[in-house]
Write a protein that holds these residues in place. Structure first.
Motif, PDB file in Angstrom:
ATOM      1  N   SER A 169       9.401  -7.354   4.808  1.00  0.00           N
ATOM      2  CA  SER A 169       9.953  -6.226   4.524  1.00  0.00           C
ATOM      3  C   SER A 169       9.000  -5.299   4.708  1.00  0.00           C
ATOM      4  O   SER A 169       7.714  -5.267   4.925  1.00  0.00           O
ATOM      5  N   GLY A 170       9.344  -3.927   4.614  1.00  0.00           N
ATOM      6  CA  GLY A 170       8.686  -2.837   4.545  1.00  0.00           C
ATOM      7  C   GLY A 170       9.252  -1.773   4.011  1.00  0.00           C
ATOM      8  O   GLY A 170      10.387  -1.462   3.653  1.00  0.00           O
TER       9      GLY A 170
ATOM     10  N   ASN B 124      -3.166  -5.219  -2.130  1.00  0.00           N
ATOM     11  CA  ASN B 124      -1.820  -5.508  -2.176  1.00  0.00           C
ATOM     12  C   ASN B 124      -1.114  -5.999  -0.958  1.00  0.00           C
ATOM     13  O   ASN B 124      -0.794  -6.910  -0.834  1.00  0.00           O
TER      14      ASN B 124
ATOM     15  N   VAL C 207      11.943  -1.736   1.187  1.00  0.00           N
ATOM     16  CA  VAL C 207      13.126  -2.048   0.951  1.00  0.00           C
ATOM     17  C   VAL C 207      13.364  -3.488   0.427  1.00  0.00           C
ATOM     18  O   VAL C 207      12.554  -4.389   0.670  1.00  0.00           O
TER      19      VAL C 207
ATOM     20  N   ALA D 150      -2.817 -10.086  -6.665  1.00  0.00           N
ATOM     21  CA  ALA D 150      -1.981 -10.957  -7.656  1.00  0.00           C
ATOM     22  C   ALA D 150      -1.428 -12.093  -7.577  1.00  0.00           C
ATOM     23  O   ALA D 150      -1.275 -12.743  -6.261  1.00  0.00           O
TER      24      ALA D 150
ATOM     25  N   LYS E  20       8.868   7.219  -1.699  1.00  0.00           N
ATOM     26  CA  LYS E  20       8.009   7.202  -0.255  1.00  0.00           C
ATOM     27  C   LYS E  20       8.498   8.445   0.696  1.00  0.00           C
ATOM     28  O   LYS E  20       7.748   9.259   0.935  1.00  0.00           O
TER      29      LYS E  20
ATOM     30  N   PHE F 107       6.922  -8.148  -9.550  1.00  0.00           N
ATOM     31  CA  PHE F 107       7.384  -7.641  -8.386  1.00  0.00           C
ATOM     32  C   PHE F 107       7.886  -8.827  -7.538  1.00  0.00           C
ATOM     33  O   PHE F 107       7.330  -9.506  -7.229  1.00  0.00           O
TER      34      PHE F 107
HETATM   35  N1  LIG Z   1       2.126  -6.829  -7.622  1.00  0.00           N
HETATM   36  C1  LIG Z   1       2.476  -5.422  -7.952  1.00  0.00           C
HETATM   37  N2  LIG Z   1       2.013  -4.794  -9.190  1.00  0.00           N
HETATM   38  C2  LIG Z   1       2.391  -3.552  -9.257  1.00  0.00           C
HETATM   39  N3  LIG Z   1       3.053  -2.910  -8.414  1.00  0.00           N
HETATM   40  C3  LIG Z   1       3.675  -3.330  -7.161  1.00  0.00           C
HETATM   41  C4  LIG Z   1       3.250  -4.640  -6.984  1.00  0.00           C
HETATM   42  N4  LIG Z   1       3.527  -5.074  -5.741  1.00  0.00           N
HETATM   43  C5  LIG Z   1       4.240  -4.152  -5.258  1.00  0.00           C
HETATM   44  N5  LIG Z   1       4.327  -2.913  -6.033  1.00  0.00           N
HETATM   45  C6  LIG Z   1       4.865  -1.754  -5.893  1.00  0.00           C
HETATM   46  O1  LIG Z   1       6.160  -1.954  -4.896  1.00  0.00           O
HETATM   47  C7  LIG Z   1       5.788  -0.991  -3.816  1.00  0.00           C
HETATM   48  C8  LIG Z   1       5.989  -1.698  -2.428  1.00  0.00           C
HETATM   49  O2  LIG Z   1       5.419  -2.903  -2.451  1.00  0.00           O
HETATM   50  P1  LIG Z   1       4.660  -3.510  -1.210  1.00  0.00           P
HETATM   51  O3  LIG Z   1       4.253  -4.805  -1.352  1.00  0.00           O
HETATM   52  O4  LIG Z   1       3.766  -2.578  -0.998  1.00  0.00           O
HETATM   53  O5  LIG Z   1       6.038  -3.518  -0.050  1.00  0.00           O
HETATM   54  P2  LIG Z   1       6.332  -2.568   1.156  1.00  0.00           P
HETATM   55  O6  LIG Z   1       5.559  -3.480   2.348  1.00  0.00           O
HETATM   56  O7  LIG Z   1       7.652  -2.468   1.455  1.00  0.00           O
HETATM   57  O8  LIG Z   1       5.390  -1.242   1.241  1.00  0.00           O
HETATM   58  C9  LIG Z   1       3.996  -0.889  -4.044  1.00  0.00           C
HETATM   59  O9  LIG Z   1       3.651   0.231  -3.313  1.00  0.00           O
HETATM   60  C10 LIG Z   1       3.804  -0.707  -5.421  1.00  0.00           C
HETATM   61  O10 LIG Z   1       4.366   0.694  -5.971  1.00  0.00           O
END
Ligand SMILES: Nc1ncnc2c1ncn2[C@@H]1O[C@H](COP(=O)(O)OP(=O)(O)O)[C@@H](O)[C@H]1O
Ligand SMILES: [Mg+2]
Length: 328
Positions: free
Chosen positions: A165-166, A290, A169, A121, A235, A159
């Protein structure tokens, strides 16, 4: 007997997740093979073994043959504990210092993926400074922060995430200027580096990597989130969130994702293991990466062990392999 240290807990927001992961790991380790030392780090960073505070940490760690840091987030997944173990010359499971810190930092992961040509993205990198916020351009120069600089580059929904982070959060979805502003302020509570990403309307799929003599990619699993996106609650707190293995996508898409997962793992100089997460865009079927998680969730129902179980590697076997690889 192999003296194995399982380090868990930790100072990050994912403390409780780590405790759950470690419980599963310890339950499934072969007790004939391993003399397990359970080492717990509390939320304030104090270290314990068998409920007793450890005063001579170096001595305790030096006694071990190998360590499995079952830690998520800052202080565990970000290269810091890996650096300490390197200095002490104690073998450990998983990625080294560089891969861990790059994988933990969402902005820097994106920079590396971009260089590797892995589709992702589009994004804007925002930094909090003493005057407020700045936009960091492609040459890492600070530009004046204006909301319309973001909205001219990305479309809603976006987003917003703290770079380090993880478990979702601090991650928020923004559908208008007001939400975008609030989401940036919210993310800034967790990190000075903030990532604003183009939202992708897609299915969420994940692929597990196990790296030994060669790099193995598992099959691909799908996340069925119980909420609008895969938030912290979706989650861990909402039982309706489900995983489907293999994901209901084409054979060809599975292959493409597995190849991209290996590429992503190599691009950050990964070692040992990782879980690589993707979106498959609705309508176009385009695949976007992602993120990469260098220490993914490890409960028995977590995606990482389940993906390998699906291809015939049991949870206990997987643990053996990870530990063996670390000791080599
Ligand atoms: N660019 C995006 N488009 C759509 N959904 C997103 C996007 N980025 C994150 N998300 C949503 O947010 C959630 C958490 O984001 P993520 O980057 O995976 O962070 P973390 O490291 O906390 O898991 C993803 O599992 C997804 O559901
Ligand atoms: Mg994620």
């Amino acid at each position: 007997m192999i003296k194995l240290g399982v380090i868990y807990g930790g100072i990050s927001t994912e403390h409780d997740v780590s405790v759950m992961s470690a419980k599963s790991v310890i339950e499934n380790l072969d007790k004939e093979k391993y003399e397990i030392h359970e080492i717990y780090i509390n939320k304030y960073g104090k270290w314990f073994e068998n409920d007793e505070e450890i005063y001579n940490l170096i001595w305790v760690l030096k006694e071990l043959d190998v360590v499995f840091p079952v830690l998520h987030g800052l202080g565990g997944e970000d290269g810091t504990i890996q650096g300490m173990l390197e200095m002490l010359q104690v073998p450990y499971v998983g990625c080294g210092v560089l891969a861990s810190s790059v994988g933990m930092d969402k902005v820097y992961t994106k920079i590396v993926f971009e260089k590797a040509g892995i589709p992702q993205a589009t994004y804007v990198y925002v930094k909090k400074n003493k005057d407020g916020y700045a936009i960091i351009d492609e040459n890492f120069n600070e530009e004046e922060f204006k909301l319309d600089k973001i909205t001219s580059k990305l479309n809603f929904p976006m987003f917003v995430k703290p770079s380090n982070s993880g478990s979702s959060v601090g991650v928020k979805k923004a559908t208008c200027d007001t939400e975008l502003k609030a989401a940036i302020e919210n993310a800034a509570q967790y990190d000075t580096k903030i990532l604003v990403e183009q939202g992708i309307n897609g299915r969420e799929v994940e692929c597990a990597i196990l790296d030994g003599e060669q790099i193995l990619a598992s099959t691909v699993g799908e996340i069925m989130s119980a909420e609008d996106f895969y938030s912290f609650d979706a989650k861990y707190n909402i039982p309706e969130s489900k995983t489907v293995i293999p994901a209901d996508i084409s054979e060809q898409q599975i292959e493409e994702i597995r190849e991209l997962a290996v590429k992503a793992f190599k691009s950050i100089d990964g070692k040992g293991l990782s879980r690589v997460d993707f979106f498959v865009e609705k309508g176009t079927d385009k695949i976007y990466i992602n993120e990469i998680n260098t220490l993914p969730g490890f409960t028995k129902i977590s995606m990482y062990p389940k993906l390998f179980e699906a291809v015939g590697v049991s949870y206990s076997e997987l643990l053996d392999k990870l530990i063996q690889n670390a000791m080599k």
